[in-house]
Design a protein around this motif. Structure first.
Motif, mmCIF file in Angstrom:
data_model
loop_
_atom_site.group_PDB
_atom_site.id
_atom_site.type_symbol
_atom_site.label_atom_id
_atom_site.label_comp_id
_atom_site.label_asym_id
_atom_site.label_seq_id
_atom_site.Cartn_x
_atom_site.Cartn_y
_atom_site.Cartn_z
ATOM 1 N N ILE A 142 0.836 -1.207 0.000
ATOM 2 C CA ILE A 142 0.000 0.000 0.000
ATOM 3 C C ILE A 142 0.868 1.254 0.000
ATOM 4 O O ILE A 142 0.579 2.223 -0.694
ATOM 5 C CB ILE A 142 -0.960 -0.008 1.213
ATOM 6 N N PHE A 143 1.961 1.224 0.772
ATOM 7 C CA PHE A 143 2.837 2.389 0.856
ATOM 8 C C PHE A 143 3.896 2.437 -0.244
ATOM 9 O O PHE A 143 4.728 3.334 -0.262
ATOM 10 C CB PHE A 143 3.505 2.455 2.228
ATOM 11 N N GLY A 144 3.887 1.460 -1.147
ATOM 12 C CA GLY A 144 4.749 1.516 -2.313
ATOM 13 C C GLY A 144 6.121 0.883 -2.154
ATOM 14 O O GLY A 144 6.998 1.110 -2.979
ATOM 15 N N PHE A 145 6.323 0.100 -1.132
ATOM 16 C CA PHE A 145 7.593 -0.598 -0.955
ATOM 17 C C PHE A 145 7.499 -1.969 -1.614
ATOM 18 O O PHE A 145 7.259 -2.986 -0.959
ATOM 19 C CB PHE A 145 7.934 -0.743 0.531
ATOM 20 N N GLY A 146 7.711 -1.998 -2.912
ATOM 21 C CA GLY A 146 7.517 -3.224 -3.683
ATOM 22 C C GLY A 146 8.457 -4.342 -3.305
ATOM 23 O O GLY A 146 8.056 -5.504 -3.205
ATOM 24 N N GLY A 147 9.735 -4.020 -3.089
ATOM 25 C CA GLY A 147 10.696 -5.062 -2.738
ATOM 26 C C GLY A 147 10.408 -5.675 -1.386
ATOM 27 O O GLY A 147 10.468 -6.894 -1.210
ATOM 28 N N LEU A 148 10.090 -4.839 -0.427
ATOM 29 C CA LEU A 148 9.756 -5.322 0.907
ATOM 30 C C LEU A 148 8.471 -6.138 0.872
ATOM 31 O O LEU A 148 8.365 -7.174 1.535
ATOM 32 C CB LEU A 148 9.612 -4.143 1.869
ATOM 33 N N ALA A 149 7.514 -5.696 0.102
ATOM 34 C CA ALA A 149 6.246 -6.419 0.003
ATOM 35 C C ALA A 149 6.455 -7.791 -0.622
ATOM 36 O O ALA A 149 5.884 -8.781 -0.162
ATOM 37 C CB ALA A 149 5.250 -5.615 -0.827
ATOM 38 N N GLY A 159 9.228 -9.571 -0.616
ATOM 39 C CA GLY A 159 9.958 -10.400 0.332
ATOM 40 C C GLY A 159 9.070 -10.928 1.441
ATOM 41 O O GLY A 159 9.117 -12.111 1.776
ATOM 42 N N ALA A 160 8.250 -10.075 2.009
ATOM 43 C CA ALA A 160 7.345 -10.502 3.077
ATOM 44 C C ALA A 160 6.305 -11.491 2.560
ATOM 45 O O ALA A 160 5.950 -12.450 3.248
ATOM 46 C CB ALA A 160 6.659 -9.290 3.697
ATOM 47 N N ALA A 161 5.840 -11.272 1.341
ATOM 48 C CA ALA A 161 4.854 -12.191 0.764
ATOM 49 C C ALA A 161 5.465 -13.563 0.516
ATOM 50 O O ALA A 161 4.817 -14.589 0.752
ATOM 51 C CB ALA A 161 4.301 -11.617 -0.530
ATOM 52 N N SER A 162 6.709 -13.602 0.061
ATOM 53 C CA SER A 162 7.335 -14.904 -0.190
ATOM 54 C C SER A 162 7.601 -15.632 1.126
ATOM 55 O O SER A 162 7.425 -16.854 1.199
ATOM 56 C CB SER A 162 8.617 -14.737 -0.998
ATOM 57 N N ILE A 163 7.984 -14.918 2.178
ATOM 58 C CA ILE A 163 8.175 -15.543 3.486
ATOM 59 C C ILE A 163 6.839 -16.085 4.005
ATOM 60 O O ILE A 163 6.768 -17.205 4.516
ATOM 61 C CB ILE A 163 8.796 -14.551 4.487
ATOM 62 N N ALA A 164 5.781 -15.304 3.862
ATOM 63 C CA ALA A 164 4.460 -15.749 4.300
ATOM 64 C C ALA A 164 4.023 -16.990 3.533
ATOM 65 O O ALA A 164 3.447 -17.916 4.114
ATOM 66 C CB ALA A 164 3.441 -14.632 4.116
ATOM 67 N N LYS A 165 4.316 -17.021 2.254
ATOM 68 C CA LYS A 165 3.941 -18.167 1.424
ATOM 69 C C LYS A 165 4.674 -19.429 1.869
ATOM 70 O O LYS A 165 4.061 -20.494 2.011
ATOM 71 C CB LYS A 165 4.265 -17.842 -0.036
ATOM 72 N N VAL A 166 5.964 -19.321 2.122
ATOM 73 C CA VAL A 166 6.751 -20.472 2.567
ATOM 74 C C VAL A 166 6.252 -20.964 3.923
ATOM 75 O O VAL A 166 6.057 -22.172 4.122
ATOM 76 C CB VAL A 166 8.253 -20.111 2.624
ATOM 77 N N LEU A 167 6.036 -20.050 4.865
ATOM 78 C CA LEU A 167 5.553 -20.443 6.183
ATOM 79 C C LEU A 167 4.176 -21.094 6.109
ATOM 80 O O LEU A 167 3.889 -22.064 6.815
ATOM 81 C CB LEU A 167 5.508 -19.237 7.115
ATOM 82 N N PHE A 168 3.330 -20.592 5.234
ATOM 83 C CA PHE A 168 1.998 -21.165 5.084
ATOM 84 C C PHE A 168 2.070 -22.591 4.560
ATOM 85 O O PHE A 168 1.392 -23.488 5.062
ATOM 86 C CB PHE A 168 1.143 -20.298 4.159
ATOM 87 N N PHE A 169 2.932 -22.833 3.564
ATOM 88 C CA PHE A 169 3.038 -24.183 3.018
ATOM 89 C C PHE A 169 3.678 -25.145 4.013
ATOM 90 O O PHE A 169 3.299 -26.317 4.083
ATOM 91 C CB PHE A 169 3.776 -24.180 1.679
ATOM 92 N N ILE A 170 4.616 -24.673 4.807
ATOM 93 C CA ILE A 170 5.182 -25.513 5.861
ATOM 94 C C ILE A 170 4.090 -25.864 6.874
ATOM 95 O O ILE A 170 3.992 -27.020 7.324
ATOM 96 C CB ILE A 170 6.379 -24.815 6.539
ATOM 97 N N PHE A 171 3.267 -24.890 7.223
ATOM 98 C CA PHE A 171 2.158 -25.143 8.139
ATOM 99 C C PHE A 171 1.212 -26.187 7.562
ATOM 100 O O PHE A 171 0.787 -27.104 8.280
ATOM 101 C CB PHE A 171 1.404 -23.850 8.429
ATOM 102 N N ILE A 172 0.866 -26.060 6.300
ATOM 103 C CA ILE A 172 -0.061 -27.011 5.670
ATOM 104 C C ILE A 172 0.517 -28.421 5.678
ATOM 105 O O ILE A 172 -0.176 -29.389 6.005
ATOM 106 C CB ILE A 172 -0.405 -26.570 4.226
#
Length: 55
Positions: A17-24, A26-39
């Protein structure tokens, strides 16, 4: 673990939302990995009835 995935997902949305594309991204890929590990861990626990963790 699911809590951490949700936290990183929220961080990714706020960063996007605030325009930090690289940070967004990176955080999205970490969330995706953690979610799949959880599953995977959740499904293994369902299949083996908790015997994987020695209970």
């Amino acid at each position: 673990m699911l809590r951490w995935a949700l936290i990183f997902f929220v961080v990714a949305i706020v960063a996007a939302i605030f325009g930090f594309g690289g940070l967004a991204a990176g955080a999205a890929s970490i969330a995706k990995v953690l979610f799949f590990i959880f599953i995977v861990l959740f499904l293994l626990t369902l299949i083996f009835g908790g015997k994987i963790l020695g209970k």
